[in-house]
Design a protein around this motif. Structure first.
Motif, short mmCIF file in Angstrom:
data_model
loop_
_atom_site.label_atom_id
_atom_site.label_comp_id
_atom_site.label_asym_id
_atom_site.label_seq_id
_atom_site.Cartn_x
_atom_site.Cartn_y
_atom_site.Cartn_z
N VAL A 76 0.94 -1.15 0.04
CA VAL A 76 -0.13 0.04 -0.14
C VAL A 76 0.96 1.28 -0.13
O VAL A 76 0.77 2.15 -0.90
N VAL A 77 1.94 1.21 0.80
CA VAL A 77 2.69 2.56 1.03
C VAL A 77 3.54 2.80 -0.09
O VAL A 77 3.42 3.81 -0.71
N TYR A 78 4.18 1.94 -0.71
CA TYR A 78 4.93 2.10 -2.12
C TYR A 78 4.16 2.00 -3.26
O TYR A 78 4.72 2.75 -4.06
N ALA A 79 2.87 1.50 -3.15
CA ALA A 79 2.09 1.75 -4.34
C ALA A 79 1.77 3.32 -4.58
O ALA A 79 1.75 3.79 -5.69
N GLU A 80 1.51 3.97 -3.48
CA GLU A 80 1.25 5.18 -3.39
C GLU A 80 2.33 6.05 -3.99
O GLU A 80 2.21 6.86 -4.88
N LEU A 81 3.66 5.64 -3.47
CA LEU A 81 4.73 6.38 -4.03
C LEU A 81 4.86 6.09 -5.48
O LEU A 81 5.05 6.96 -6.26
N ALA A 82 4.80 4.80 -5.96
CA ALA A 82 5.07 4.55 -7.29
C ALA A 82 4.02 5.10 -8.15
O ALA A 82 4.11 5.80 -9.29
N LEU A 83 2.61 5.20 -7.94
CA LEU A 83 1.64 6.03 -8.56
C LEU A 83 1.73 7.64 -8.80
O LEU A 83 1.81 7.96 -9.78
N GLY A 84 2.46 7.91 -7.65
CA GLY A 84 2.84 9.55 -7.62
C GLY A 84 3.84 9.84 -8.61
O GLY A 84 3.70 10.82 -9.59
N LEU A 85 5.04 8.93 -8.57
CA LEU A 85 6.17 9.21 -9.34
C LEU A 85 5.61 8.93 -11.05
O LEU A 85 6.01 9.80 -11.57
#
Length: 150
Positions: A76-85
């Motif tokens: 969840v946490v790194y999906a949000e980062l990947a989506l943003g980037l």
């Protein structure tokens, strides 16, 4: 299409980048130590899922998330980062838009009774849908520079 100041494609890029910044803010403000070390995010979601009026949500959470809380916290946490980037830079934009739409829909279903969260998830899902069908990666994106998805 007539627009003011920017072209239609540029305004769609602004919308895509803004959505990416929203995902980056979701990632930035998370207490990652709490999520990863103390399991606070998954515990909060488990509490919501456990009281959910839809049995499919309770059952799905028990089967998918509860057996692997640490893994799901990282996802969840790194999906949000990947989506943003991905959305800000415009790399693999259609993939990011579909993944973000699905994540927002999951959040929307899980928190169906929390009206404070519903507006954010509904608007982010709507922006994802518009950006996807309008192909918002055509301008100001690495996808366009690399000739991807055109």
């Amino acid at each position: 299409m007539q627009t003011i100041w920017l072209s239609g494609a540029e305004w769609l890029a602004v919308l895509r980048i803004g959505l990416g910044l929203w995902w980056l803010e979701s990632w930035r403000h998370k207490d990652r130590k709490g999520w990863f070390e103390r399991g606070t995010g998954i515990a909060w979601a488990a509490d919501i899922a456990g009281k959910h009026r839809w049995g499919v949500v309770r059952t799905g959470f028990r089967r998918v998330v509860e057996p692997r809380p640490k893994l799901i916290a990282y996802v969840v946490v790194y999906a949000e980062l990947a989506l943003g980037l991905g959305l800000v830079t415009g790399i693999l934009t259609p993939v990011a838009l579909v993944a973000g739409l699905l994540l927002n829909l999951l959040y929307l279903v899980l928190m169906i009774h929390d009206w404070a969260e519903q507006g954010q998830n509904a608007m982010m899902a709507l922006i994802s849908l518009v950006a996807l069908f309008a192909m918002a990666w055509q301008t100001w994106s690495l996808d366009a520079a690399l000739g991807l998805f055109l």
